[in-house]
Design a protein around this motif. Structure first.
Motif, mmCIF file in Angstrom:
data_model
loop_
_atom_site.group_PDB
_atom_site.id
_atom_site.type_symbol
_atom_site.label_atom_id
_atom_site.label_comp_id
_atom_site.label_asym_id
_atom_site.label_seq_id
_atom_site.Cartn_x
_atom_site.Cartn_y
_atom_site.Cartn_z
ATOM 1 N N ASN A 1 3.557 1.768 -1.494
ATOM 2 C CA ASN A 1 4.015 2.029 -2.856
ATOM 3 C C ASN A 1 2.923 2.656 -3.710
ATOM 4 O O ASN A 1 3.217 3.336 -4.688
ATOM 5 N N LYS A 2 1.664 2.439 -3.330
ATOM 6 C CA LYS A 2 0.542 2.962 -4.111
ATOM 7 C C LYS A 2 0.119 4.362 -3.672
ATOM 8 O O LYS A 2 -0.192 5.203 -4.504
ATOM 9 N N VAL A 3 0.073 4.575 -2.356
ATOM 10 C CA VAL A 3 -0.412 5.864 -1.833
ATOM 11 C C VAL A 3 0.574 6.424 -0.820
ATOM 12 O O VAL A 3 1.374 5.697 -0.253
ATOM 13 N N GLU B 1 0.819 -1.210 0.000
ATOM 14 C CA GLU B 1 0.000 0.000 0.000
ATOM 15 C C GLU B 1 0.860 1.270 0.000
ATOM 16 O O GLU B 1 0.499 2.269 -0.605
#
Length: 111
Positions: A46-48, A44
């Motif tokens: 890495n995504k947000v 997560e």
């Protein structure tokens, strides 16, 4: 992200409640569960971007790492002591066990 941190907090709280009387099986279960949640948090991240509040919560959870490691170390030492005691007992028993049959006759030759 908040749900994962909530789950990590819940797992950590459960561990802290039973850390003194923790069995090996429960420790393995806890570590596996905790690692899955931490891996999910890493994905997560890495995504947000993480919020300041979530960062504080994660840092607070990291403070428990020493306690968790100490509990796992205690279990490791208990297992080592048990294995050492078991091998001592085995050595003592083997000293009294005879590898030959009690009805056999031993013949000795004089040279």
């Amino acid at each position: 992200m908040k749900e994962l941190i909530d789950e990590l907090e819940q797992i950590t709280d459960e561990f802290m409640e039973v850390s003194d009387d923790l069995s090996y099986e429960r420790a393995v279960e806890f570590v596996d569960k905790r690692q899955r949640v931490i891996d999910s948090i890493s994905v997560e991240l890495n995504k947000v971007n993480i919020t300041k509040e979530d960062k504080i919560r994660v840092n607070n959870l990291l403070k428990y790492d020493k306690i968790i490691l100490d509990s796992l170390e205690r279990l490791k030492l208990e297992a080592r002591d048990w294995l050492q005691q078991r091998s001592r007992i085995k050595a003592q028993h083997s000293a009294y066990d005879h590898p030959y049959s009690p009805g056999s006759i031993l013949m000795d030759r004089r040279k």
